[in-house]
Design a protein around this motif. Structure first.
Motif, PDB file in Angstrom:
ATOM      1  N   LEU A 242       4.047   9.560  -8.132  1.00  8.77           N
ATOM      2  CA  LEU A 242       4.924   9.650  -9.298  1.00  8.77           C
ATOM      3  C   LEU A 242       4.149   9.650 -10.611  1.00  8.77           C
ATOM      4  O   LEU A 242       4.738   9.743 -11.688  1.00  8.77           O
ATOM      5  CB  LEU A 242       5.924   8.488  -9.281  1.00  8.77           C
ATOM      6  CG  LEU A 242       7.001   8.561  -8.192  1.00  8.77           C
ATOM      7  CD1 LEU A 242       7.714   7.226  -8.042  1.00  8.77           C
ATOM      8  CD2 LEU A 242       8.002   9.683  -8.503  1.00  8.77           C
ATOM      9  N   GLY A 243       2.826   9.507 -10.516  1.00 12.89           N
ATOM     10  CA  GLY A 243       1.984   9.576 -11.705  1.00 12.89           C
ATOM     11  C   GLY A 243       1.733   8.255 -12.393  1.00 12.89           C
ATOM     12  O   GLY A 243       1.093   8.226 -13.450  1.00 12.89           O
ATOM     13  N   ASP A 244       2.213   7.146 -11.824  1.00  5.77           N
ATOM     14  CA  ASP A 244       1.999   5.830 -12.431  1.00  5.77           C
ATOM     15  C   ASP A 244       0.770   5.197 -11.792  1.00  5.77           C
ATOM     16  O   ASP A 244       0.875   4.338 -10.902  1.00  5.77           O
ATOM     17  CB  ASP A 244       3.237   4.957 -12.248  1.00  5.77           C
ATOM     18  CG  ASP A 244       3.207   3.710 -13.125  1.00  5.77           C
ATOM     19  OD1 ASP A 244       2.111   3.346 -13.606  1.00  5.77           O
ATOM     20  OD2 ASP A 244       4.281   3.111 -13.322  1.00  5.77           O
ATOM     21  N   ARG A 245      -0.393   5.591 -12.244  1.00 10.46           N
ATOM     22  CA  ARG A 245      -1.629   5.131 -11.622  1.00 10.46           C
ATOM     23  C   ARG A 245      -1.898   3.656 -11.877  1.00 10.46           C
ATOM     24  O   ARG A 245      -2.474   2.969 -11.031  1.00 10.46           O
ATOM     25  CB  ARG A 245      -2.798   5.974 -12.121  1.00 10.46           C
ATOM     26  CG  ARG A 245      -2.706   7.436 -11.690  1.00 10.46           C
ATOM     27  CD  ARG A 245      -3.962   8.202 -12.058  1.00 10.46           C
ATOM     28  NE  ARG A 245      -3.893   9.577 -11.564  1.00 10.46           N
ATOM     29  CZ  ARG A 245      -4.862  10.459 -11.698  1.00 10.46           C
ATOM     30  NH1 ARG A 245      -5.991  10.103 -12.323  1.00 10.46           N
ATOM     31  NH2 ARG A 245      -4.728  11.680 -11.230  1.00 10.46           N
ATOM     32  N   ALA A 246      -1.486   3.153 -13.038  1.00  6.73           N
ATOM     33  CA  ALA A 246      -1.717   1.739 -13.355  1.00  6.73           C
ATOM     34  C   ALA A 246      -0.937   0.847 -12.390  1.00  6.73           C
ATOM     35  O   ALA A 246      -1.474  -0.116 -11.839  1.00  6.73           O
ATOM     36  CB  ALA A 246      -1.330   1.443 -14.791  1.00  6.73           C
ATOM     37  N   ALA A 247       0.350   1.170 -12.190  1.00 11.90           N
ATOM     38  CA  ALA A 247       1.173   0.369 -11.275  1.00 11.90           C
ATOM     39  C   ALA A 247       0.671   0.528  -9.842  1.00 11.90           C
ATOM     40  O   ALA A 247       0.691  -0.426  -9.059  1.00 11.90           O
ATOM     41  CB  ALA A 247       2.636   0.793 -11.380  1.00 11.90           C
ATOM     42  N   SER A 248       0.220   1.728  -9.498  1.00 13.81           N
ATOM     43  CA  SER A 248      -0.330   1.951  -8.156  1.00 13.81           C
ATOM     44  C   SER A 248      -1.540   1.065  -7.923  1.00 13.81           C
ATOM     45  O   SER A 248      -1.677   0.442  -6.861  1.00 13.81           O
ATOM     46  CB  SER A 248      -0.711   3.424  -7.990  1.00 13.81           C
ATOM     47  OG  SER A 248      -1.308   3.647  -6.730  1.00 13.81           O
TER      48      SER A 248
ATOM     49  N   GLU B 152       0.830  -1.206   0.000  1.00 18.42           N
ATOM     50  CA  GLU B 152       0.000   0.000   0.000  1.00 18.42           C
ATOM     51  C   GLU B 152       0.864   1.255   0.000  1.00 18.42           C
ATOM     52  O   GLU B 152       0.553   2.247  -0.673  1.00 18.42           O
ATOM     53  CB  GLU B 152      -0.939  -0.009   1.200  1.00 18.42           C
ATOM     54  CG  GLU B 152      -2.068  -1.021   1.065  1.00 18.42           C
ATOM     55  CD  GLU B 152      -2.990  -1.031   2.272  1.00 18.42           C
ATOM     56  OE1 GLU B 152      -2.649  -0.361   3.281  1.00 18.42           O
ATOM     57  OE2 GLU B 152      -4.034  -1.692   2.209  1.00 18.42           O
ATOM     58  N   HIS B 153       1.955   1.212   0.741  1.00 23.62           N
ATOM     59  CA  HIS B 153       2.869   2.351   0.756  1.00 23.62           C
ATOM     60  C   HIS B 153       3.515   2.537  -0.620  1.00 23.62           C
ATOM     61  O   HIS B 153       3.679   3.672  -1.085  1.00 23.62           O
ATOM     62  CB  HIS B 153       3.949   2.153   1.813  1.00 23.62           C
ATOM     63  CG  HIS B 153       3.419   2.186   3.209  1.00 23.62           C
ATOM     64  ND1 HIS B 153       4.113   1.691   4.297  1.00 23.62           N
ATOM     65  CD2 HIS B 153       2.242   2.658   3.712  1.00 23.62           C
ATOM     66  CE1 HIS B 153       3.397   1.870   5.393  1.00 23.62           C
ATOM     67  NE2 HIS B 153       2.264   2.445   5.063  1.00 23.62           N
ATOM     68  N   ALA B 154       3.884   1.429  -1.253  1.00 24.37           N
ATOM     69  CA  ALA B 154       4.449   1.511  -2.601  1.00 24.37           C
ATOM     70  C   ALA B 154       3.423   2.078  -3.574  1.00 24.37           C
ATOM     71  O   ALA B 154       3.759   2.870  -4.467  1.00 24.37           O
ATOM     72  CB  ALA B 154       4.911   0.125  -3.062  1.00 24.37           C
ATOM     73  N   ALA B 155       2.166   1.687  -3.387  1.00 27.46           N
ATOM     74  CA  ALA B 155       1.103   2.218  -4.241  1.00 27.46           C
ATOM     75  C   ALA B 155       0.991   3.734  -4.102  1.00 27.46           C
ATOM     76  O   ALA B 155       0.784   4.452  -5.090  1.00 27.46           O
ATOM     77  CB  ALA B 155      -0.229   1.555  -3.900  1.00 27.46           C
ATOM     78  N   GLU B 156       1.131   4.221  -2.875  1.00 28.57           N
ATOM     79  CA  GLU B 156       1.081   5.665  -2.636  1.00 28.57           C
ATOM     80  C   GLU B 156       2.226   6.377  -3.346  1.00 28.57           C
ATOM     81  O   GLU B 156       2.033   7.426  -3.979  1.00 28.57           O
ATOM     82  CB  GLU B 156       1.132   5.938  -1.134  1.00 28.57           C
ATOM     83  CG  GLU B 156       1.227   7.409  -0.757  1.00 28.57           C
ATOM     84  CD  GLU B 156       0.001   8.209  -1.151  1.00 28.57           C
ATOM     85  OE1 GLU B 156       0.119   9.445  -1.258  1.00 28.57           O
ATOM     86  OE2 GLU B 156      -1.081   7.609  -1.370  1.00 28.57           O
ATOM     87  N   ALA B 157       3.430   5.798  -3.252  1.00 31.59           N
ATOM     88  CA  ALA B 157       4.583   6.401  -3.927  1.00 31.59           C
ATOM     89  C   ALA B 157       4.375   6.426  -5.438  1.00 31.59           C
ATOM     90  O   ALA B 157       4.656   7.439  -6.103  1.00 31.59           O
ATOM     91  CB  ALA B 157       5.852   5.635  -3.575  1.00 31.59           C
ATOM     92  N   LEU B 158       3.874   5.334  -6.000  1.00 36.52           N
ATOM     93  CA  LEU B 158       3.633   5.269  -7.441  1.00 36.52           C
ATOM     94  C   LEU B 158       2.571   6.272  -7.872  1.00 36.52           C
ATOM     95  O   LEU B 158       2.682   6.905  -8.932  1.00 36.52           O
ATOM     96  CB  LEU B 158       3.213   3.848  -7.828  1.00 36.52           C
ATOM     97  CG  LEU B 158       4.354   2.821  -7.831  1.00 36.52           C
ATOM     98  CD1 LEU B 158       3.789   1.404  -7.800  1.00 36.52           C
ATOM     99  CD2 LEU B 158       5.238   3.022  -9.060  1.00 36.52           C
ATOM    100  N   ALA B 159       1.541   6.426  -7.066  1.00 35.82           N
ATOM    101  CA  ALA B 159       0.494   7.397  -7.383  1.00 35.82           C
ATOM    102  C   ALA B 159       1.072   8.807  -7.413  1.00 35.82           C
ATOM    103  O   ALA B 159       0.743   9.607  -8.293  1.00 35.82           O
ATOM    104  CB  ALA B 159      -0.641   7.297  -6.372  1.00 35.82           C
TER     105      ALA B 159
END
Length: 225
Positions: free
Chosen positions: A184-190, A175-182
Motif C-alpha cells: 500500500l506504499g506505507d513503508r514506515a508502518a511496514s 509480518e503479513h501485515a507488514a507485507e500489506a502495508l508495503a
C-alpha cells in the motif's frame, strides 16, 4: 497437536533421542504421539514417518491426518500436505481447524490457491476460536488476490483477537501485515510491523508472552500496524 504427557516425556527421552526406538509402537495413537514428540524436537522426517504409520492404521483419524499434513508442509511437500488435509476435512467436515490448514496449504500452490477462498470462508462461518488464526489465512488469500487493503483489515482484526497470544503466531501475522502495508506504499508502518514481529519472536516462550492480553502494544486498537 494433542499429546499424552507421560508418553511424550518417555518418547522425548527415548524415541527421538535415539536413531531407532527399542520397540516400535503398535497402535495408531502411539505412532502419532511419537510423531508429535519428533515434530516438536525438529525431526520432521521421523515425525512424517510416524504420522504416516498412524494414518495407515487409522485412515479416517482426523488428528493424525492433520499432523501428517503439517509434517509434509514443513518438509516442502505442498501437494502431499493438501492431500492429507483434504482427507482430514473429508473425515471431519465440521472441523474448522482442518479446513483452515487445507486453505493455507492451497495458498502455497501457485496454481491451486483460488480453491482456498470457499474453504476459509466456510471455516470462518463456523465462528472458530481463536479466530485470529483463520483471519490470518483470509488476509493471505486477499493478498494473493491483490486486495491489499482488505488483507490489512483482516490482519489487524487478527491481531486484535485476544486468543492470538502465542508469540510465533503473532509475529507471523505482523509480518503479513507488514507485507500489506508495503504494497500500500506505507513503508514506515511496514518497517514498524517487522520490528514488532522481531520483538514478538524474542518474547515468545516467556512468562510475559504467555500472559499478555489485548492490552499489549502489539495488536489490539493501539497497534501501529
Amino acid at each position: 497437536m494433542r499429546r499424552t504427557a507421560a508418553l511424550v516425556l518417555v518418547l522425548a527421552a527415548l524415541g527421538c533421542a535415539m536413531a531407532r526406538p527399542p520397540r516400535s509402537p503398535v497402535t495408531a495413537e502411539a505412532h502419532n504421539d511419537l510423531g508429535v514428540a519428533c515434530f516438536e524436537r525438529g525431526d520432521l522426517r521421523r515425525a512424517l514417518a510416524e504420522f504416516e504409520r498412524a494414518a495407515a492404521l487409522r485412515p479416517d483419524w482426523t488428528r493424525a491426518l492433520v499432523n501428517l499434513g503439517d509434517a509434509r508442509l514443513g518438509l516442502g511437500d505442498v501437494s502431499g500436505a493438501i492431500e492429507a488435509y483434504r482427507r482430514a476435512v473429508a473425515s471431519a467436515p465440521d472441523d474448522a481447524g482442518a479446513a483452515n490448514n487445507l486453505a493455507w496449504a492451497l495458498l502455497q500452490d501457485p496454481a491451486r490457491w483460488p480453491e482456498a477462498e470457499s474453504i476459509i470462508d466456510g471455516a470462518l462461518a463456523r465462528h472458530p476460536e481463536p479466530r485470529g488464526y483463520y483471519l490470518d489465512t483470509l488476509g493471505a488469500l486477499r493478498l494473493r488476490k491483490g486486495d491489499n487493503q482488505g488483507a490489512l483489515s483482516a490482519f489487524r482484526e487478527a491481531l486484535a483477537d485476544e486468543g492470538l497470544r502465542e508469540g510465533g503466531a503473532r509475529a507471523l501475522v505482523l509480518e503479513h501485515a507488514a507485507e500489506a502495508l508495503a504494497r500500500l506504499g506505507d513503508r514506515a508502518a511496514s518497517a514498524r510491523c517487522r520490528t514488532l514481529a522481531e520483538a514478538e519472536r524474542g518474547r515468545s516462550g516467556s512468562a510475559l508472552a504467555a500472559t499478555r492480553g489485548a492490552a499489549s502494544s502489539v495488536g489490539g486498537q493501539g497497534s501501529v500496524c
